[in-house]
Design a protein around this motif. Structure first.
Motif, PDB file in Angstrom:
ATOM      1  N   ILE A 161      11.845  17.279 -13.844  1.00  0.00           N
ATOM      2  CA  ILE A 161      11.834  15.916 -13.761  1.00  0.00           C
ATOM      3  C   ILE A 161      10.433  14.705 -13.736  1.00  0.00           C
ATOM      4  O   ILE A 161      10.055  14.730 -14.990  1.00  0.00           O
ATOM      5  N   MET A 162       9.479  15.194 -12.862  1.00  0.00           N
ATOM      6  CA  MET A 162       8.388  14.996 -11.834  1.00  0.00           C
ATOM      7  C   MET A 162       7.481  15.070 -13.131  1.00  0.00           C
ATOM      8  O   MET A 162       6.708  14.476 -13.432  1.00  0.00           O
ATOM      9  N   THR A 163       7.667  16.776 -13.147  1.00  0.00           N
ATOM     10  CA  THR A 163       6.429  17.123 -13.237  1.00  0.00           C
ATOM     11  C   THR A 163       6.452  16.971 -15.251  1.00  0.00           C
ATOM     12  O   THR A 163       5.232  16.402 -15.569  1.00  0.00           O
ATOM     13  N   ILE A 164       7.854  17.438 -15.571  1.00  0.00           N
ATOM     14  CA  ILE A 164       7.272  16.787 -16.743  1.00  0.00           C
ATOM     15  C   ILE A 164       7.593  15.461 -17.209  1.00  0.00           C
ATOM     16  O   ILE A 164       6.730  15.125 -18.245  1.00  0.00           O
ATOM     17  N   THR A 165       7.626  14.238 -16.367  1.00  0.00           N
ATOM     18  CA  THR A 165       7.257  13.777 -16.559  1.00  0.00           C
ATOM     19  C   THR A 165       5.994  13.300 -16.520  1.00  0.00           C
ATOM     20  O   THR A 165       5.362  11.979 -17.466  1.00  0.00           O
ATOM     21  N   PHE A 166       5.336  13.231 -15.765  1.00  0.00           N
ATOM     22  CA  PHE A 166       4.247  13.551 -15.453  1.00  0.00           C
ATOM     23  C   PHE A 166       2.614  14.109 -16.759  1.00  0.00           C
ATOM     24  O   PHE A 166       2.535  13.568 -17.571  1.00  0.00           O
ATOM     25  N   PHE A 167       2.939  15.084 -17.319  1.00  0.00           N
ATOM     26  CA  PHE A 167       3.570  15.620 -18.571  1.00  0.00           C
ATOM     27  C   PHE A 167       3.242  14.217 -20.068  1.00  0.00           C
ATOM     28  O   PHE A 167       2.469  13.587 -20.854  1.00  0.00           O
ATOM     29  N   ILE A 168       4.577  13.853 -19.465  1.00  0.00           N
ATOM     30  CA  ILE A 168       4.261  12.713 -21.175  1.00  0.00           C
ATOM     31  C   ILE A 168       4.173  11.162 -20.689  1.00  0.00           C
ATOM     32  O   ILE A 168       3.382  11.071 -21.967  1.00  0.00           O
ATOM     33  N   ILE A 169       3.467  10.920 -19.699  1.00  0.00           N
ATOM     34  CA  ILE A 169       2.602   9.864 -19.206  1.00  0.00           C
ATOM     35  C   ILE A 169       1.347  10.317 -19.789  1.00  0.00           C
ATOM     36  O   ILE A 169      -0.024   9.273 -20.412  1.00  0.00           O
ATOM     37  N   ASP A 170       1.054  11.607 -19.497  1.00  0.00           N
ATOM     38  CA  ASP A 170      -0.307  11.350 -19.606  1.00  0.00           C
ATOM     39  C   ASP A 170      -0.898  11.960 -21.368  1.00  0.00           C
ATOM     40  O   ASP A 170      -1.058  11.239 -21.589  1.00  0.00           O
ATOM     41  N   LEU A 171       0.610  12.114 -21.924  1.00  0.00           N
ATOM     42  CA  LEU A 171       0.558  12.533 -23.571  1.00  0.00           C
ATOM     43  C   LEU A 171       0.484  11.245 -24.063  1.00  0.00           C
ATOM     44  O   LEU A 171      -0.530  10.618 -25.158  1.00  0.00           O
ATOM     45  N   PHE A 172       0.959   9.835 -23.525  1.00  0.00           N
ATOM     46  CA  PHE A 172       0.721   8.916 -24.454  1.00  0.00           C
ATOM     47  C   PHE A 172       0.473   8.093 -23.475  1.00  0.00           C
ATOM     48  O   PHE A 172       0.039   6.687 -24.205  1.00  0.00           O
ATOM     49  N   THR A 173      -0.878   7.795 -22.927  1.00  0.00           N
ATOM     50  CA  THR A 173      -1.602   7.059 -22.339  1.00  0.00           C
ATOM     51  C   THR A 173      -3.306   7.764 -22.569  1.00  0.00           C
ATOM     52  O   THR A 173      -3.250   8.925 -22.806  1.00  0.00           O
ATOM     53  N   PRO A 174      -4.010   6.586 -22.669  1.00  0.00           N
ATOM     54  CA  PRO A 174      -5.549   7.220 -22.968  1.00  0.00           C
ATOM     55  C   PRO A 174      -6.032   7.789 -21.397  1.00  0.00           C
ATOM     56  O   PRO A 174      -5.769   7.469 -20.414  1.00  0.00           O
ATOM     57  N   GLY A 175      -6.814   8.990 -21.831  1.00  0.00           N
ATOM     58  CA  GLY A 175      -7.597   9.599 -20.907  1.00  0.00           C
ATOM     59  C   GLY A 175      -6.612  10.486 -20.269  1.00  0.00           C
ATOM     60  O   GLY A 175      -5.807  10.835 -20.699  1.00  0.00           O
TER      61      GLY A 175
END
Length: 141
Positions: A93-107
């Motif tokens: 879940i932490m890994t998936i969250t990493f990708f989700i946060i990365d997807l919806f934030t700049p950079g």
């Protein structure tokens, strides 16, 4: 009394070894998600962003392991099984969250982690790791 000490010592060693292996696994996952060599970033470069993310992840794994120990109610095999299964779920879940946060934030979040200057987004992500661990831990209890 001596029997209890031996039994509890064995359980402590088993949980400690399992927790250590799971923390190493979570470190490997973070290393795979971030560019560069995470060990070098931490120990040679003294990168604070990497330290925040790795530290929060290790703390998150410890929270899940502690909850699994409590939930096992003294049943060692069940507790070790809970520890492994729920920690793998938490790290996933932490890994998936990493990708989700990365997807919806700049950079790119991975690039922020390796950047030499502190970045508040890494703190936010570290807190998210701990929050996920608390959610997983409470689901066990």
């Amino acid at each position: 009394m001596l029997t209890d000490i031996v039994r509890n010592g064995y359980a402590a060693a088993a949980y400690g070894a399992t927790g250590m292996i799971l923390m190493l696994l979570s470190f490997a996952v973070i290393d795979a998600l971030t560019p560069g060599n995470l060990r070098h970033l931490l120990w040679a470069d003294r990168n604070r962003n990497a330290g925040i993310l790795v530290g929060s992840n290790a703390f998150a794994v410890a929270i899940i392991v502690a909850a699994a120990i409590v939930a096992s109610e003294g049943r060692l095999v069940e507790g070790l099984t809970y520890t492994v299964v729920y920690t793998i779920i938490g790290v996933a879940i932490m890994t998936i969250t990493f990708f989700i946060i990365d997807l919806f934030t700049p950079g790119k979040l991975g690039e922020l982690v390796v950047h030499p200057e502190s970045h508040p987004a890494v703190w936010v992500h570290g807190v998210v790791h701990i929050g996920i661990a608390l959610i997983v831990a409470v689901s066990i209890l």
